[in-house]
Scaffold this active site. Sequence first.
Site, PDB file in Angstrom:
ATOM      1  N   CYS A 177     -15.858   1.171   5.197  1.00  0.00           N
ATOM      2  CA  CYS A 177     -17.162   0.512   5.001  1.00  0.00           C
ATOM      3  C   CYS A 177     -16.900  -0.902   4.492  1.00  0.00           C
ATOM      4  O   CYS A 177     -16.014  -1.108   3.663  1.00  0.00           O
ATOM      5  CB  CYS A 177     -17.943   1.328   3.962  1.00  0.00           C
ATOM      6  SG  CYS A 177     -19.389   0.516   3.278  1.00  0.00           S
ATOM      7  N   ASP A 209       0.789  -1.229   0.000  1.00  0.00           N
ATOM      8  CA  ASP A 209       0.000   0.000   0.000  1.00  0.00           C
ATOM      9  C   ASP A 209       0.824   1.283   0.000  1.00  0.00           C
ATOM     10  O   ASP A 209       0.254   2.341   0.158  1.00  0.00           O
ATOM     11  CB  ASP A 209      -0.820   0.055   1.319  1.00  0.00           C
ATOM     12  CG  ASP A 209      -2.293  -0.121   1.079  1.00  0.00           C
ATOM     13  OD1 ASP A 209      -2.653  -0.426  -0.043  1.00  0.00           O
ATOM     14  OD2 ASP A 209      -3.061   0.069   2.042  1.00  0.00           O
ATOM     15  N   CYS A 222     -21.157 -10.193  -0.113  1.00  0.00           N
ATOM     16  CA  CYS A 222     -20.661 -11.033  -1.213  1.00  0.00           C
ATOM     17  C   CYS A 222     -20.737 -12.518  -0.839  1.00  0.00           C
ATOM     18  O   CYS A 222     -20.207 -12.931   0.191  1.00  0.00           O
ATOM     19  CB  CYS A 222     -19.226 -10.642  -1.549  1.00  0.00           C
ATOM     20  SG  CYS A 222     -18.544 -11.662  -2.869  1.00  0.00           S
TER      21      CYS A 222
HETATM   22  S1  SF4 Z   1     -20.036 -12.196  -6.312  1.00  0.00           S
HETATM   23 FE1  SF4 Z   1     -21.720 -10.716  -6.208  1.00  0.00          FE
HETATM   24  S2  SF4 Z   1     -21.396  -9.530  -4.357  1.00  0.00           S
HETATM   25 FE2  SF4 Z   1     -19.492 -10.603  -4.816  1.00  0.00          FE
HETATM   26  S3  SF4 Z   1     -18.294  -9.109  -5.987  1.00  0.00           S
HETATM   27 FE3  SF4 Z   1     -19.366 -10.416  -7.456  1.00  0.00          FE
HETATM   28  S4  SF4 Z   1     -21.242  -9.305  -7.884  1.00  0.00           S
HETATM   29 FE4  SF4 Z   1     -20.419  -8.412  -6.015  1.00  0.00          FE
HETATM   30  S1  SF4 Z   2     -20.431  -0.604  -0.108  1.00  0.00           S
HETATM   31 FE1  SF4 Z   2     -18.374  -0.607  -0.988  1.00  0.00          FE
HETATM   32  S2  SF4 Z   2     -18.450   0.882  -2.652  1.00  0.00           S
HETATM   33 FE2  SF4 Z   2     -20.245   1.237  -1.376  1.00  0.00          FE
HETATM   34  S3  SF4 Z   2     -19.637   2.838   0.054  1.00  0.00           S
HETATM   35 FE3  SF4 Z   2     -19.214   0.865   1.032  1.00  0.00          FE
HETATM   36  S4  SF4 Z   2     -17.048   0.426   0.514  1.00  0.00           S
HETATM   37 FE4  SF4 Z   2     -17.765   2.022  -0.886  1.00  0.00          FE
END
Ligand code: SF4
Ligand code: SF4
Length: 316
Positions: A242, A134, A249
């Site tokens: 966040c 990073d 996912c």
């Molecule tokens: S699998 Fe679904 S939630 Fe995960 S990154 Fe891909 S689109 Fe987004």
């Molecule tokens: S859900 Fe992912 S893209 Fe949306 S505000 Fe949160 S960190 Fe950013």
Amino acid sequence: MTAKAEQNLSELIRQKSADLGFSICGIARVRHLAEAEAALNKWTASGMHDRMNYLTRDPAGRADPEKVFPGAKSIIVTGLNYYTEKRQRHDDVPLLSVYALGKDYHGIITGKLEELLEYIKTLVPEAEGKAFCDDAPVLEKPWAVEAGLGWRGKHSVVINESIGSFFFIGELLLNIALDYNKPLVNDKCGNCSLCIDSCPTGAINTDRTIDARRCIANLTIGNRGPIPEEIIPLMGRRVYSCDTCQEVCPWNRDAKQHEVQEFIISDELAEMTREEWLTLDNDRFNRLFRGTPVERVKYERFKRNIEAVSKNLPSD
Ligand code: SF4
Ligand code: SF4
């Protein structure tokens, strides 16, 4: 070195990286990542990088590891799992991102990569290298993909089939040739769009890029200005970064607890009440967050974040 010797050496390196505690490891041949440079240029030209103007400086250099480590032939890319269920105890307090609950990861990762380099030197005395996490103009996500660690999800984070996406990426550039992993050819998101649908601010574009002007991760950390008024009600309790797009996912459904002692939340931080959060002063900020990722934003910016989310906390 023969191809067989390079293959054996790569196997020893992958094994050592696991012994050092890295969750995943891949190796790629160094090249100019022209396609990643083009994507970066397109994104910054659209203005979606917000005020991260450093990203517009020397994009060609960012895409070419030769510029940061002349003579680089190989790049080892590691992933270190940081997922945990041990979090803040109260559900009416400002919420920290999972990766920010414990000590800062940069030094831990570069330390491990330097140990890996020392090990490689015992096998190949002419080996030289440079470790990054990073902290340098190296395009870590495209390199993680190139080294076969995973694919870029629709939320733009790299997803690994075995451990999901809650991992820190580190890189070790080396001046020796190795045996290389192959990038994944298939996108494994399929028809899923949970991350796009769940993002509280609508920051995820349909082309796997993020609009940093709306992303809470950027607005609570890199952004030095005020948080836009229209975003504040959408932030919920998220006071420092966040996790939403990663939490929803499906590839993180079986995420496992990390094994890094330093990443464990302190009892004091875990137990902090709403009242304590809302009256956090500079001294306590320094004591609580010294040596953690949160230290980066300093007290004033963190207080700005607390004030923003305080409007969204559940009422008594
Ligand atoms: S699998 Fe679904 S939630 Fe995960 S990154 Fe891909 S689109 Fe987004
Ligand atoms: S859900 Fe992912 S893209 Fe949306 S505000 Fe949160 S960190 Fe950013």
